[in-house]
Design a protein around this motif. Sequence first.
Motif, PDB file in Angstrom:
ATOM      1  N   ASP A   6       0.858  -1.185   0.000  1.00 53.64           N
ATOM      2  CA  ASP A   6       0.000   0.000   0.000  1.00 53.64           C
ATOM      3  C   ASP A   6       0.896   1.236   0.000  1.00 53.64           C
ATOM      4  O   ASP A   6       1.203   1.786   1.066  1.00 53.64           O
ATOM      5  CB  ASP A   6      -0.871  -0.066   1.273  1.00 53.64           C
ATOM      6  CG  ASP A   6      -2.083   0.837   1.233  1.00 53.64           C
ATOM      7  OD1 ASP A   6      -2.582   1.110   0.129  1.00 53.64           O
ATOM      8  OD2 ASP A   6      -2.551   1.247   2.309  1.00 53.64           O
ATOM      9  N   THR A  26      -1.457  -1.175  -4.128  1.00 58.59           N
ATOM     10  CA  THR A  26      -2.624  -0.290  -4.027  1.00 58.59           C
ATOM     11  C   THR A  26      -2.128   1.124  -3.741  1.00 58.59           C
ATOM     12  O   THR A  26      -1.136   1.312  -3.034  1.00 58.59           O
ATOM     13  CB  THR A  26      -3.598  -0.718  -2.906  1.00 58.59           C
ATOM     14  OG1 THR A  26      -2.877  -0.865  -1.678  1.00 58.59           O
ATOM     15  CG2 THR A  26      -4.296  -2.013  -3.235  1.00 58.59           C
ATOM     16  N   ASN A  28      -3.793   5.328  -3.109  1.00 62.68           N
ATOM     17  CA  ASN A  28      -5.000   6.137  -2.891  1.00 62.68           C
ATOM     18  C   ASN A  28      -4.584   7.602  -3.026  1.00 62.68           C
ATOM     19  O   ASN A  28      -3.378   7.889  -3.094  1.00 62.68           O
ATOM     20  CB  ASN A  28      -5.656   5.805  -1.536  1.00 62.68           C
ATOM     21  CG  ASN A  28      -4.784   6.151  -0.339  1.00 62.68           C
ATOM     22  OD1 ASN A  28      -4.057   7.149  -0.352  1.00 62.68           O
ATOM     23  ND2 ASN A  28      -4.840   5.342   0.707  1.00 62.68           N
ATOM     24  N   LYS A  83     -10.020   1.973  -8.872  1.00 63.49           N
ATOM     25  CA  LYS A  83     -10.479   2.012  -7.479  1.00 63.49           C
ATOM     26  C   LYS A  83     -11.595   3.045  -7.363  1.00 63.49           C
ATOM     27  O   LYS A  83     -11.438   4.193  -7.784  1.00 63.49           O
ATOM     28  CB  LYS A  83      -9.280   2.392  -6.590  1.00 63.49           C
ATOM     29  CG  LYS A  83      -9.365   1.895  -5.179  1.00 63.49           C
ATOM     30  CD  LYS A  83      -8.036   2.139  -4.484  1.00 63.49           C
ATOM     31  CE  LYS A  83      -8.088   1.768  -3.040  1.00 63.49           C
ATOM     32  NZ  LYS A  83      -6.867   2.175  -2.342  1.00 63.49           N
ATOM     33  N   PHE A 129     -11.603  -1.608   5.485  1.00 66.50           N
ATOM     34  CA  PHE A 129     -10.512  -0.918   6.186  1.00 66.50           C
ATOM     35  C   PHE A 129     -10.479  -1.345   7.662  1.00 66.50           C
ATOM     36  O   PHE A 129     -11.280  -0.864   8.470  1.00 66.50           O
ATOM     37  CB  PHE A 129     -10.722   0.595   6.110  1.00 66.50           C
ATOM     38  CG  PHE A 129     -10.264   1.243   4.817  1.00 66.50           C
ATOM     39  CD1 PHE A 129     -10.366   0.575   3.603  1.00 66.50           C
ATOM     40  CD2 PHE A 129      -9.751   2.531   4.827  1.00 66.50           C
ATOM     41  CE1 PHE A 129      -9.951   1.177   2.415  1.00 66.50           C
ATOM     42  CE2 PHE A 129      -9.331   3.141   3.652  1.00 66.50           C
ATOM     43  CZ  PHE A 129      -9.437   2.467   2.448  1.00 66.50           C
ATOM     44  N   ARG A 132      -8.880   1.620  10.388  1.00 67.50           N
ATOM     45  CA  ARG A 132      -9.724   2.797  10.658  1.00 67.50           C
ATOM     46  C   ARG A 132     -10.934   2.427  11.519  1.00 67.50           C
ATOM     47  O   ARG A 132     -11.454   3.281  12.243  1.00 67.50           O
ATOM     48  CB  ARG A 132     -10.156   3.460   9.344  1.00 67.50           C
ATOM     49  CG  ARG A 132      -8.986   4.083   8.611  1.00 67.50           C
ATOM     50  CD  ARG A 132      -9.413   4.986   7.487  1.00 67.50           C
ATOM     51  NE  ARG A 132      -8.282   5.249   6.603  1.00 67.50           N
ATOM     52  CZ  ARG A 132      -8.288   6.099   5.607  1.00 67.50           C
ATOM     53  NH1 ARG A 132      -9.384   6.804   5.352  1.00 67.50           N
ATOM     54  NH2 ARG A 132      -7.216   6.270   4.848  1.00 67.50           N
ATOM     55  N   ALA A 163      -7.631  -4.032   3.921  1.00 67.28           N
ATOM     56  CA  ALA A 163      -6.861  -2.785   3.812  1.00 67.28           C
ATOM     57  C   ALA A 163      -6.776  -2.096   5.171  1.00 67.28           C
ATOM     58  O   ALA A 163      -7.343  -2.567   6.153  1.00 67.28           O
ATOM     59  CB  ALA A 163      -7.518  -1.872   2.784  1.00 67.28           C
ATOM     60  N   SER A 164      -6.049  -0.971   5.174  1.00 73.41           N
ATOM     61  CA  SER A 164      -5.827  -0.231   6.414  1.00 73.41           C
ATOM     62  C   SER A 164      -5.223  -1.174   7.463  1.00 73.41           C
ATOM     63  O   SER A 164      -5.673  -1.237   8.601  1.00 73.41           O
ATOM     64  CB  SER A 164      -7.135   0.408   6.899  1.00 73.41           C
ATOM     65  OG  SER A 164      -6.925   1.304   7.953  1.00 73.41           O
ATOM     66  N   ARG A 166      -2.452  -2.283   9.955  1.00 73.70           N
ATOM     67  CA  ARG A 166      -1.523  -1.493  10.772  1.00 73.70           C
ATOM     68  C   ARG A 166      -0.473  -2.349  11.476  1.00 73.70           C
ATOM     69  O   ARG A 166       0.538  -1.826  11.913  1.00 73.70           O
ATOM     70  CB  ARG A 166      -2.312  -0.720  11.838  1.00 73.70           C
ATOM     71  CG  ARG A 166      -3.396   0.202  11.294  1.00 73.70           C
ATOM     72  CD  ARG A 166      -2.855   1.584  10.959  1.00 73.70           C
ATOM     73  NE  ARG A 166      -3.824   2.351  10.182  1.00 73.70           N
ATOM     74  CZ  ARG A 166      -4.854   2.997  10.707  1.00 73.70           C
ATOM     75  NH1 ARG A 166      -5.056   2.997  12.001  1.00 73.70           N
ATOM     76  NH2 ARG A 166      -5.683   3.664   9.927  1.00 73.70           N
ATOM     77  N   THR A 183      -3.364  -5.700   1.800  1.00 70.21           N
ATOM     78  CA  THR A 183      -2.507  -4.630   1.301  1.00 70.21           C
ATOM     79  C   THR A 183      -1.879  -3.960   2.510  1.00 70.21           C
ATOM     80  O   THR A 183      -2.569  -3.534   3.445  1.00 70.21           O
ATOM     81  CB  THR A 183      -3.233  -3.644   0.359  1.00 70.21           C
ATOM     82  OG1 THR A 183      -2.231  -2.785  -0.206  1.00 70.21           O
ATOM     83  CG2 THR A 183      -4.317  -2.815   1.039  1.00 70.21           C
TER      84      THR A 183
HETATM   85  C1  E4P Z   1      -6.314   0.760   0.864  1.00 68.49           C
HETATM   86  O1  E4P Z   1      -6.675   0.620  -0.257  1.00 68.49           O
HETATM   87  C2  E4P Z   1      -6.003   2.046   1.469  1.00 68.49           C
HETATM   88  O2  E4P Z   1      -5.169   2.722   0.561  1.00 68.49           O
HETATM   89  C3  E4P Z   1      -5.243   1.948   2.754  1.00 68.49           C
HETATM   90  O3  E4P Z   1      -5.068   0.613   3.160  1.00 68.49           O
HETATM   91  C4  E4P Z   1      -5.732   2.854   3.813  1.00 68.49           C
HETATM   92  O4  E4P Z   1      -4.927   2.687   4.957  1.00 68.49           O
HETATM   93  P1  E4P Z   1      -4.908   3.755   6.164  1.00 68.49           P
HETATM   94  O5  E4P Z   1      -6.187   3.635   6.900  1.00 68.49           O
HETATM   95  O6  E4P Z   1      -3.739   3.339   7.004  1.00 68.49           O
HETATM   96  O7  E4P Z   1      -4.744   5.103   5.515  1.00 68.49           O
END
Ligand code: E4P
Length: 217
Positions: A6, A26, A28, A83, A129, A132, A163-164, A166, A183
């Motif tokens: 990511d 990925t 964004n 996306k 996500f 988040r 995604a997201s 950590r 990702t």
């Molecule tokens: C996924 O597609 C997003 O780009 C990403 O995982 C968001 O991650 P974040 O919440 O750490 O910004």
Amino acid sequence: MKFFVDTAEIKDIEELVATGLLDGVTTNPSLIAKSGRDFKEVIAEICKITDGDVSAEVAATDYDGMMKEAAELVKIADNVVIKLPLTLDGLKACKSLTEKGHKTNVTLCFSANQALLAAKAGATYISPFIGRLDDINIDGLELIREIRVIYDNYGFETEILAASIRTPNHVKECAIIGADVVTVPPATLRSLVKHPLTDKGLEAFLADWAKTGQTIA
Ligand code: E4P
């Protein structure tokens, strides 16, 4: 399980591609802004470094605008994945792009019902996500579990792209639940290989090997 990184940082992507462990990338709008690069230029460069799927996010919020932007983005390379945000217009664009034979990644998913709609719209990937949700004290991994059950109940082919992410624990739990893809930010991806007992064990083996005075090659 596939591993995507990511990021929009070319150096990180090159290093991870060289390990042979990377299946895609990925990006964004925030990651593009952080890179300080021209959007289409950086996506083109990433698509040359990897054969894997590379997600490029639209900035328009209305159906016509998304379709217009997607038409430009798919020209960049065959491995570009469009996306789209999880809105009604985003889902409508997802359905149209799928019908045209393009790959899609529906992003900003925070509920199982949203994931269900994305699958019905024919999304190639759904991006729930985790981090988040954790940030607001909702169990992000529970969402991955729910989506896995729903998709398996109906045989949806949409891939769960967690995604997201950590932490390394997020990656492990996603693998246990059966997410299709994770990702992961570059530093977290690299940290998966780390274990203090591996380092300690290797150090001891190398010290003992040195005592033998032998060489292998
Ligand atoms: C996924 O597609 C997003 O780009 C990403 O995982 C968001 O991650 P974040 O919440 O750490 O910004």
